[in-house]
Design a protein around this motif. Structure first.
Motif, short mmCIF file in Angstrom:
data_model
loop_
_atom_site.label_atom_id
_atom_site.label_comp_id
_atom_site.label_asym_id
_atom_site.label_seq_id
_atom_site.Cartn_x
_atom_site.Cartn_y
_atom_site.Cartn_z
N THR A 68 0.82 -1.21 0.00
CA THR A 68 0.00 0.00 0.00
C THR A 68 0.86 1.26 0.00
N GLU A 69 0.48 2.21 -0.83
CA GLU A 69 1.11 3.53 -0.98
C GLU A 69 2.47 3.48 -1.69
N TRP A 70 2.86 2.32 -2.22
CA TRP A 70 4.01 2.30 -3.12
C TRP A 70 3.56 2.94 -4.43
N VAL A 71 4.53 3.49 -5.17
CA VAL A 71 4.24 4.13 -6.45
C VAL A 71 4.63 3.17 -7.57
N LEU A 72 3.66 2.85 -8.43
CA LEU A 72 3.89 1.90 -9.51
C LEU A 72 3.70 2.56 -10.87
N GLY A 73 4.46 2.07 -11.85
CA GLY A 73 4.22 2.37 -13.24
C GLY A 73 3.74 1.10 -13.93
N VAL A 74 2.69 1.21 -14.71
CA VAL A 74 2.07 0.02 -15.31
C VAL A 74 1.86 0.24 -16.80
N GLU A 75 2.18 -0.79 -17.58
CA GLU A 75 1.81 -0.82 -18.98
C GLU A 75 0.86 -1.99 -19.18
N GLY A 76 -0.19 -1.77 -19.97
CA GLY A 76 -1.12 -2.86 -20.16
C GLY A 76 -2.20 -2.53 -21.17
N VAL A 77 -3.13 -3.46 -21.33
CA VAL A 77 -4.20 -3.34 -22.31
C VAL A 77 -5.52 -3.05 -21.58
N VAL A 78 -6.26 -2.06 -22.07
CA VAL A 78 -7.55 -1.71 -21.48
C VAL A 78 -8.60 -2.71 -21.94
N ALA A 106 7.36 2.66 -0.15
CA ALA A 106 6.79 3.46 0.93
C ALA A 106 6.73 2.63 2.19
N LYS A 107 7.02 3.26 3.31
CA LYS A 107 6.84 2.58 4.59
C LYS A 107 5.35 2.53 4.92
N VAL A 108 5.00 1.75 5.92
CA VAL A 108 3.59 1.63 6.30
C VAL A 108 3.07 3.02 6.70
N PRO A 109 2.00 3.50 6.08
CA PRO A 109 1.53 4.85 6.38
C PRO A 109 0.95 4.96 7.79
N ALA A 110 0.95 6.19 8.32
CA ALA A 110 0.46 6.43 9.68
C ALA A 110 -1.04 6.19 9.78
N PHE A 111 -1.74 6.28 8.66
CA PHE A 111 -3.18 6.01 8.63
C PHE A 111 -3.56 5.63 7.22
N LEU A 125 -2.36 16.37 10.64
CA LEU A 125 -1.54 17.54 10.34
C LEU A 125 -0.05 17.20 10.39
N GLU A 126 0.33 16.29 11.26
CA GLU A 126 1.73 15.88 11.32
C GLU A 126 2.15 15.18 10.04
N TYR A 127 1.24 14.36 9.50
CA TYR A 127 1.51 13.64 8.25
C TYR A 127 0.66 14.25 7.13
N ARG A 128 0.76 15.55 6.99
CA ARG A 128 -0.10 16.24 6.02
C ARG A 128 0.16 15.75 4.60
N HIS A 129 1.40 15.33 4.30
CA HIS A 129 1.71 14.84 2.96
C HIS A 129 0.88 13.60 2.64
N LEU A 130 0.53 12.82 3.66
CA LEU A 130 -0.36 11.67 3.45
C LEU A 130 -1.81 12.11 3.42
#
Length: 598
Positions: A68-78, A106-111, A125-130
């Protein structure tokens, strides 16, 4: 280098539809969730635009690890889905993966990143980026952007010129609310962050710009509330050769255009106008919610017939006796709830709460029922329109307390009894505010608006000005009981401005020190001018049905003015303080002894 090494994509996660079927696409985003159904893995890939489901075979899933919350790039067929997901605009299709790449771990998110989280505000507010990854906040900020840009376009169409004014400026006479910035090159001297661009926009009018506007960042060091932050944004404007009606018509046109463009909402214009005196006497507030009635009524004519000595003594001492009629309140408000109303009244200065429920056969019920019988009751019914099964609330005290008590009881009951349409937008101009306010603690007079506001009577009452009764050409715009912003017609005469300074106890020498550059400008040929500033944070929150502004600001502060994500404010090292000529008696952090920075 792979196609995703630079984050390249052909579509967003909110873009794909059935018409894209059989196309090979590249999408990228954050992993929102994953499910294993019989050896086929379904993953929700999320970006700002939406969510797209991707599918992986068991072999593909075994070959690459992600969470969860890792960033992936995907190629595929719709491909079209057999069972559409109506919760997402992309729910009729999915992407069958032919290639996948981890772009960021990504590490395990705070929420968990979802709209309906119940995480503590401090954690968010502490983890506003999330927190800002949540679709709800992203939609709020997108609305804010589009709303502000629509306002910009509306002002530009009216030939207003956007001009940026300084952030580092001079402290105001009310400097206790200024954020101060020490100067390194001018030892012992300070800049102040602006509470508003007020003086600069007036100087722009003197300079002949005629029509100015700005999306302005402003700063105010004061206690915070749900609708207040230490740094805030306002749409600021000023116009030359105008009176109040010109300013009103301009804003009504801009807001009508903005709501139409950004929300597809038609506003009814012109907005109603109400003087400050009428607003206080009718609603007990200078920012009245006019979506419902329950207006205050003066009962001075009834008091002598009542025989109620407490109210009689209030009138004799110069106070006010007023009431609010609540239609049907005799049945809708129980005796237990009356105790709650009494407690609320006491918080606004009342010693208690007098009330009466009219009865069919006489005085009715309540603490003052015996004073509301016979001729007295008939007189009260005549004045207020009270009927059986209604509720009458009374307050007898100083004018200020009476307004505060009944005005706030009115708002409480309006919400409790659901007396208004939550979707209504009742704009209102409140005009002619008091010119001055007296601070009993400081034993001094202050400007109710600011010292550059023009008085209604420019003669100031002749040789003996009465600051207590002097009214100004200030005005506020109110929406559903919220003050959106303030403005005024300004003083454009140096002589009149100097007289106002004198009434405020500002000596000619002090006026020259604090406002010499403004006085110089006013002596150089100043046009009549006026303007207004509207709080964008507050208006955006109201548009979205929010009762606080935190969730329409990307990086807000807490109610103690702290930034939990960045850890601001924070102490400085001694050499940093020395650079700006400040000593704090042991408060500085220890730093490099040679004054260098590591």
């Amino acid at each position: 280098m792979s196609a995703f090494a630079t984050g390249r994509r052909t579509h967003t996660c909110g873009e794909l539809r059935p018409e894209h079927a059989e196309q090979t696409v590249r999408i990228a985003g954050w992993v929102g969730g994953r499910r294993n159904l019989g050896g086929i893995f379904f993953v929700d890939l999320r970006d700002r635009y939406g969510v797209t489901q991707i599918t992986l075979t068991e072999a593909q899933s075994d070959a690459i690890k992600f969470s969860t919350e890792w960033v992936l790039g995907v190629e595929g067929v719709v491909v079209e889905r057999e069972a559409a997901n109506k919760d997402h605009a992309t729910g009729e299709v999915e992407v069958q993966v032919t290639a996948i790449e981890v772009l960021s771990e990504a590490k395990v998110p705070a929420f968990e990143i979802r709209d309906d989280i119940e995480t503590a505000v401090e954690t968010r507010l502490e983890y506003r980026h999330l927190d800002l990854r949540r679709g709800l906040l992203q939609r709020n900020l997108v609305h804010r952007s589009r709303f502000i840009n629509a306002m910009r376009r509306a002002f530009e169409e009216l030939q207003f010129v956007e001009v940026e004014t300084p952030i580092l400026t001079k402290a105001t006479p009310e400097g206790a609310r200024d954020y101060l910035v020490p100067s390194r090159v001018h030892p012992g001297e300070f800049y102040a962050l602006p509470q508003s661009p007020q003086i600069f926009k007036q100087i722009l009018m003197v300079s002949g710009f005629d029509r100015y506007f700005q999306v302005a960042r402003c700063f105010r060091d004061e206690d915070l509330r749900a609708d207040r932050q230490p740094e805030f944004t306002q749409l600021d404007m000023e116009m030359s050769f105008v009176d109040e009606e010109d300013v009103f018509r301009t804003w009504e046109g801009v807001l009508a255009s903005t709501y139409r463009d950004s929300l597809s909402v038609e506003l009814k214009t012109p907005f109603p106008r109400l003087s400050w005196s009428d607003a206080m006497n009718r609603f007990g507030s200078d920012k009245p919610d006019t979506r419902f009635g329950l207006e205050l009524q003066d009962l001075a004519e009834w008091v002598p017939t009542s025989g109620f000595k407490v109210f009689q003594s209030v009138l004799e001492s110069g106070g006010r006796v007023m009431g609010v009629r609540v239609p049907g309140g005799g049945k809708a408000v129980s005796r237990g709830q009356m105790k709650g109303l009494e407690a609320l009244a006491k918080t606004y200065g009342a010693k208690g709460l007098a009330w009466w429920k009219p009865g069919q056969s006489g005085g009715g019920a309540g603490p003052v029922a015996k004073f509301c019988d016979g001729d007295s009751g008939a007189k009260l019914r005549e004045l207020t329109g009270a009927e059986d099964d209604d509720l009458m609330l009374f307050c007898g005290a100083s004018q200020r307390i009476t307004w505060a008590v009944l005005g706030n009881l009115r708002l409480h009951l309006g919400a409790k009894l659901e007396l208004f349409d939550k979707d209504a937008r009742n704009f209102l101009w409140v005009t002619e505010f008091p010119m001055f306010e007296y601070d009993e603690e400081a034993e001094a007079w202050f400007s109710a608006h600011h010292p550059f506001t023009a008085p209604v009577d420019e003669t100031l009452g002749g040789d003996s000005p009465d600051r207590d009764g002097m009214m100004s050409r200030a005005y506020d715009l109110v929406l559903n009981g919220w003050e959106l912003g303030s403005g005024s017609i300004r003083i454009h005469s140096q002589e009149l401005q100097s007289k106002i300074f004198d009434l405020l106890g500002i000596s000619p020498e002090a006026a020259q020190t604090k406002f010499g550059f403004l006085l110089e400008a006013l002596s150089s040929g100043a046009p009549p001018h006026g303007g207004f500033a509207l709080g964008l944070d507050r208006l955006t929150a109201l548009n979205l049905g929010l009762d606080q502004i935190r969730d329409v600001i990307a990086f807000p502060k807490t109610t103690s003015a702290a930034d939990l994500m960045c850890g601001a404010p924070s102490p400085l090292e001694a050499h940093q303080l020395a650079d700006v000529h400040i000593g704090l008696a042991g408060k500085a952090l220890e730093g490099p002894s040679d004054g260098s920075q590591e």
